[in-house]
Scaffold this motif. Structure first.
Motif, PDB file in Angstrom:
ATOM      1  N   VAL A 245       0.867  -1.180   0.000  1.00 55.09           N
ATOM      2  CA  VAL A 245       0.000   0.000   0.000  1.00 55.09           C
ATOM      3  C   VAL A 245       0.904   1.229   0.000  1.00 55.09           C
ATOM      4  CG1 VAL A 245      -1.734   1.299   1.273  1.00 55.09           C
ATOM      5  CG2 VAL A 245      -1.869  -1.193   1.166  1.00 55.09           C
ATOM      6  N   GLU A 246       0.710   2.109  -0.978  1.00 55.91           N
ATOM      7  CA  GLU A 246       1.583   3.263  -1.113  1.00 55.91           C
ATOM      8  C   GLU A 246       1.286   4.319  -0.060  1.00 55.91           C
ATOM      9  OE1 GLU A 246       4.552   5.704  -2.288  1.00 55.91           O
ATOM     10  OE2 GLU A 246       4.198   3.625  -2.901  1.00 55.91           O
ATOM     11  N   GLU A 247       0.013   4.681   0.093  1.00 54.46           N
ATOM     12  CA  GLU A 247      -0.370   5.710   1.073  1.00 54.46           C
ATOM     13  C   GLU A 247      -1.763   5.389   1.579  1.00 54.46           C
ATOM     14  OE1 GLU A 247      -1.436  10.477   1.237  1.00 54.46           O
ATOM     15  OE2 GLU A 247       0.008   9.764  -0.239  1.00 54.46           O
ATOM     16  N   GLY A 248      -1.853   5.033   2.856  1.00 59.86           N
ATOM     17  CA  GLY A 248      -3.116   4.623   3.433  1.00 59.86           C
ATOM     18  C   GLY A 248      -2.896   3.451   4.364  1.00 59.86           C
ATOM     19  N   SER A 249      -3.903   3.152   5.154  1.00 60.92           N
ATOM     20  CA  SER A 249      -3.781   2.108   6.169  1.00 60.92           C
ATOM     21  C   SER A 249      -4.298   0.764   5.670  1.00 60.92           C
ATOM     22  CB  SER A 249      -4.565   2.519   7.425  1.00 60.92           C
ATOM     23  OG  SER A 249      -3.993   3.658   8.035  1.00 60.92           O
ATOM     24  N   VAL A 250      -3.825  -0.293   6.326  1.00 64.04           N
ATOM     25  CA  VAL A 250      -4.297  -1.653   6.095  1.00 64.04           C
ATOM     26  C   VAL A 250      -5.026  -2.106   7.344  1.00 64.04           C
ATOM     27  CG1 VAL A 250      -3.621  -4.047   5.725  1.00 64.04           C
ATOM     28  CG2 VAL A 250      -2.466  -2.229   4.461  1.00 64.04           C
ATOM     29  N   LEU A 251      -6.305  -2.432   7.188  1.00 60.06           N
ATOM     30  CA  LEU A 251      -7.121  -2.924   8.293  1.00 60.06           C
ATOM     31  C   LEU A 251      -7.694  -4.271   7.884  1.00 60.06           C
ATOM     32  CD1 LEU A 251      -7.701   0.404   7.852  1.00 60.06           C
ATOM     33  CD2 LEU A 251      -8.831   0.047  10.050  1.00 60.06           C
ATOM     34  N   ILE A 252      -7.221  -5.328   8.516  1.00 58.26           N
ATOM     35  CA  ILE A 252      -7.634  -6.684   8.169  1.00 58.26           C
ATOM     36  C   ILE A 252      -8.164  -7.365   9.419  1.00 58.26           C
ATOM     37  CG2 ILE A 252      -6.872  -8.955   7.376  1.00 58.26           C
ATOM     38  CD1 ILE A 252      -4.807  -7.529   5.638  1.00 58.26           C
ATOM     39  N   THR A 253      -9.348  -7.962   9.284  1.00 60.39           N
ATOM     40  CA  THR A 253      -9.964  -8.719  10.370  1.00 60.39           C
ATOM     41  C   THR A 253     -10.233 -10.137   9.898  1.00 60.39           C
ATOM     42  OG1 THR A 253     -11.036  -6.721  11.244  1.00 60.39           O
ATOM     43  CG2 THR A 253     -11.907  -8.852  11.965  1.00 60.39           C
ATOM     44  N   VAL A 254      -9.833 -11.119  10.694  1.00 64.77           N
ATOM     45  CA  VAL A 254     -10.170 -12.517  10.438  1.00 64.77           C
ATOM     46  C   VAL A 254     -11.096 -12.953  11.562  1.00 64.77           C
ATOM     47  CG1 VAL A 254      -9.305 -14.868  10.163  1.00 64.77           C
ATOM     48  CG2 VAL A 254      -7.972 -12.933   9.284  1.00 64.77           C
ATOM     49  N   THR A 255     -12.338 -13.253  11.214  1.00 61.43           N
ATOM     50  CA  THR A 255     -13.329 -13.522  12.256  1.00 61.43           C
ATOM     51  C   THR A 255     -13.253 -14.943  12.787  1.00 61.43           C
ATOM     52  OG1 THR A 255     -15.010 -14.119  10.608  1.00 61.43           O
ATOM     53  CG2 THR A 255     -14.907 -11.810  11.303  1.00 61.43           C
ATOM     54  N   ASN A 256     -12.749 -15.884  11.970  1.00 56.93           N
ATOM     55  CA  ASN A 256     -12.673 -17.280  12.410  1.00 56.93           C
ATOM     56  C   ASN A 256     -11.506 -17.950  11.705  1.00 56.93           C
ATOM     57  OD1 ASN A 256     -13.617 -19.644  13.802  1.00 56.93           O
ATOM     58  ND2 ASN A 256     -14.362 -20.384  11.824  1.00 56.93           N
ATOM     59  N   GLY A 257     -10.584 -18.531  12.471  1.00 58.53           N
ATOM     60  CA  GLY A 257      -9.437 -19.192  11.865  1.00 58.53           C
ATOM     61  C   GLY A 257      -8.172 -18.365  11.994  1.00 58.53           C
ATOM     62  N   ASP A 258      -7.080 -18.950  11.499  1.00 56.92           N
ATOM     63  CA  ASP A 258      -5.768 -18.337  11.635  1.00 56.92           C
ATOM     64  C   ASP A 258      -5.465 -17.379  10.499  1.00 56.92           C
ATOM     65  OD1 ASP A 258      -5.484 -19.995  13.821  1.00 56.92           O
ATOM     66  OD2 ASP A 258      -4.236 -21.476  12.765  1.00 56.92           O
ATOM     67  N   LEU A 259      -4.546 -16.451  10.765  1.00 52.60           N
ATOM     68  CA  LEU A 259      -3.999 -15.561   9.747  1.00 52.60           C
ATOM     69  C   LEU A 259      -2.496 -15.826   9.646  1.00 52.60           C
ATOM     70  CD1 LEU A 259      -4.122 -13.145   7.782  1.00 52.60           C
ATOM     71  CD2 LEU A 259      -3.720 -11.662   9.746  1.00 52.60           C
ATOM     72  N   ARG A 260      -2.041 -16.105   8.423  1.00 55.06           N
ATOM     73  CA  ARG A 260      -0.609 -16.293   8.179  1.00 55.06           C
ATOM     74  C   ARG A 260      -0.144 -15.240   7.194  1.00 55.06           C
ATOM     75  NH1 ARG A 260       3.141 -20.566   8.544  1.00 55.06           N
ATOM     76  NH2 ARG A 260       4.891 -20.347   7.099  1.00 55.06           N
ATOM     77  N   ASN A 261       0.842 -14.436   7.616  1.00 59.46           N
ATOM     78  CA  ASN A 261       1.453 -13.473   6.709  1.00 59.46           C
ATOM     79  C   ASN A 261       2.723 -14.105   6.153  1.00 59.46           C
ATOM     80  OD1 ASN A 261       1.706 -10.760   5.540  1.00 59.46           O
ATOM     81  ND2 ASN A 261       3.583 -10.702   6.757  1.00 59.46           N
ATOM     82  N   SER A 262       2.675 -14.509   4.866  1.00 58.93           N
ATOM     83  CA  SER A 262       3.751 -15.297   4.274  1.00 58.93           C
ATOM     84  C   SER A 262       4.725 -14.489   3.441  1.00 58.93           C
ATOM     85  CB  SER A 262       3.156 -16.415   3.399  1.00 58.93           C
ATOM     86  OG  SER A 262       2.427 -17.324   4.185  1.00 58.93           O
ATOM     87  N   ALA A 263       4.462 -13.226   3.212  1.00 64.63           N
ATOM     88  CA  ALA A 263       5.326 -12.386   2.383  1.00 64.63           C
ATOM     89  C   ALA A 263       5.320 -10.973   2.951  1.00 64.63           C
ATOM     90  CB  ALA A 263       4.849 -12.400   0.929  1.00 64.63           C
ATOM     91  N   LEU A 264       6.043 -10.078   2.312  1.00 63.89           N
ATOM     92  CA  LEU A 264       6.156  -8.711   2.818  1.00 63.89           C
ATOM     93  C   LEU A 264       4.793  -8.035   2.862  1.00 63.89           C
ATOM     94  CD1 LEU A 264       7.877  -6.261   3.653  1.00 63.89           C
ATOM     95  CD2 LEU A 264       8.108  -5.723   1.207  1.00 63.89           C
ATOM     96  N   LEU A 265       4.478  -7.445   4.017  1.00 64.52           N
ATOM     97  CA  LEU A 265       3.308  -6.577   4.180  1.00 64.52           C
ATOM     98  C   LEU A 265       3.869  -5.193   4.460  1.00 64.52           C
ATOM     99  CD1 LEU A 265       0.185  -7.303   6.446  1.00 64.52           C
ATOM    100  CD2 LEU A 265       0.979  -5.033   5.834  1.00 64.52           C
ATOM    101  N   ASN A 266       3.756  -4.297   3.478  1.00 66.04           N
ATOM    102  CA  ASN A 266       4.408  -3.001   3.564  1.00 66.04           C
ATOM    103  C   ASN A 266       3.415  -1.873   3.304  1.00 66.04           C
ATOM    104  OD1 ASN A 266       7.119  -1.504   3.673  1.00 66.04           O
ATOM    105  ND2 ASN A 266       6.172  -0.693   1.824  1.00 66.04           N
ATOM    106  N   VAL A 267       3.406  -0.893   4.207  1.00 69.10           N
ATOM    107  CA  VAL A 267       2.575   0.293   4.066  1.00 69.10           C
ATOM    108  C   VAL A 267       3.505   1.497   3.956  1.00 69.10           C
ATOM    109  CG1 VAL A 267       0.893   1.784   5.174  1.00 69.10           C
ATOM    110  CG2 VAL A 267       0.626  -0.691   5.292  1.00 69.10           C
ATOM    111  N   GLY A 268       3.304   2.318   2.919  1.00 68.16           N
ATOM    112  CA  GLY A 268       4.146   3.478   2.695  1.00 68.16           C
ATOM    113  C   GLY A 268       3.756   4.644   3.573  1.00 68.16           C
TER     114      GLY A 268
END
Length: 359
Positions: A245-268
């Motif tokens: 994401v170049e400019e702005g926020s990342v808002l992620i919700t997982v309501t049931n189950g696991d979350l795996r971040n497997s690669a770069l998560l980058n916010v500018g």
């Protein structure tokens, strides 16, 4: 051989292929009491081009079955508008053939659906402006990929596949605008697939509250190239395979189950990372970074930082917040805040790698 016509209304039924070029605007509808729609049998394909004007597809009355274009079996559906809008007021269907639609803009009105089966793929392309799905419409496949591409915006209702990958692009080519929005009145998943989801926009993906993009997918990659937030709610476990994401926020919700971040998560610039896992664990197997914003992770289960992965706020003074049932960091895992606070709370054990708050 392609039949060249200039009429207002067309309907036909064929035991083979239908190949037609309309010179001006055209409506698919009832022509007589016993003939309506475009229909093939025996695996016949439907290839309709409109040279200059709009194409409107209605459900004719002979029969009134909710389908305006119906290619039998493996028949392929191709709708090509060289300079006009495509308006679906009813379904476009193939048994298991590919469906491709190209127009200046594409609108799925009422309860219009685009449906194929088997390995059939669906490809919708708006070359000038938007793809707009009404609250009751859908795009569906079984094992085939689904791709929605718009030069500007994509408004989603339901995109459904059993195993096919789904790609949504808003702001194609050299466009500098294009957002992906939720056009559904319900909180049902905008995208459902056992395959991968790719969301690519210029100026935002989803919005806060009921405007979020709801998903039920195996994995997702996300790109927002210019400005705007990314807001996604996943109803089951999710693997993130790249978020930029170049400019702005990342808002992620997982309501049931696991979350795996497997690669770069980058916010500018000027954006936070805020993640909530409501019933499950979170695994950090790829770096998470903000250039100018906080990182706020809330996990009902265990938050694991694997290997030498980083969770880093790069701008001086931005805070890292972690709240979990437990935190487990491998020895080389790092929380880096560049002068900001690092605040970790856990109901149970905290196993630290390295915390670095130096500027």
């Amino acid at each position: 051989f392609r039949l060249e016509i200039e009429v207002e209304v067309l309907s036909t039924k064929s035991g083979g292929d239908i190949l037609v070029l309309e010179l001006t605007s055209l409506r698919i509808d009832t022509v007589s009491g016993s003939l309506s729609d475009l229909v093939t049998t025996d695996n016949g394909s439907i290839d309709l081009s409109v040279e200059a004007g709009d194409l409107i597809i209605n459900d004719g009355s002979a029969p009134s079955d909710g389908i305006g274009v119906n290619a039998n079996g493996t028949g392929i559906v191709t709708l090509l508008l060289l300079d006009g809008a495509l308006i679906l007021n009813t379904d476009v269907v193939s048994g298991s053939g590919n469906i491709a639609m190209t127009a200046n803009s594409i609108a799925l009105n009422n309860s219009a659906d685009v449906i194929t089966g088997g390995a059939g793929q669906v490809d919708l392309t708006a070359v000038l402006t938007d793809i707009t799905m009404s609250d009751l419409s859908s795009v569906q496949s079984v094992d085939g990929a689904i791709t929605l591409t718009a030069r500007e915006n994509v408004a989603l209702n339901r995109v459904i596949s059993s195993t096919g990958n789904v790609t949504v692009i808003a702001g194609s080519g050299d466009s500098v605008v294009g957002s992906i929005t939720d056009n559904s009145a319900s909180e049902d998943a905008n995208v459902s697939t056992g395959g991968a989801l790719s969301l690519n926009a210029e100026t935002g993906i989803g919005g806060v509250g009921d405007l979020d993009i709801d998903s039920d997918v195996a994995s997702a990659s996300v790109s927002n190239a210019i400005s705007g937030n990314v807001v996604i709610t996943e109803v089951n476990g999710l693997e993130l395979t790249g978020v930029a994401v170049e400019e702005g926020s990342v808002l992620i919700t997982v309501t049931n189950g696991d979350l795996r971040n497997s690669a770069l998560l980058n916010v500018g610039s000027a954006g936070d990372i805020r993640i909530r896992v409501l019933t499950g664990n979170m695994i950090v197997a790829g770096d998470m970074m903000t250039d100018d914003g906080v990182i706020d992770l809330g996990v009902s289960g265990v938050l694991s930082v694997l290997g030498a992965q980083l969770i880093e706020t790069k701008s001086e003074g931005d805070t890292i917040y972690i709240a979990a049932d437990a935190l487990q960091m491998d020895a080389l895992g790092q929380l880096i805040s560049n002068g900001g606070d690092v605040i970790v709370t856990a109901t149970n054990d905290i196993l630290l790698g390295m915390i670095d708050t130096r500027i």
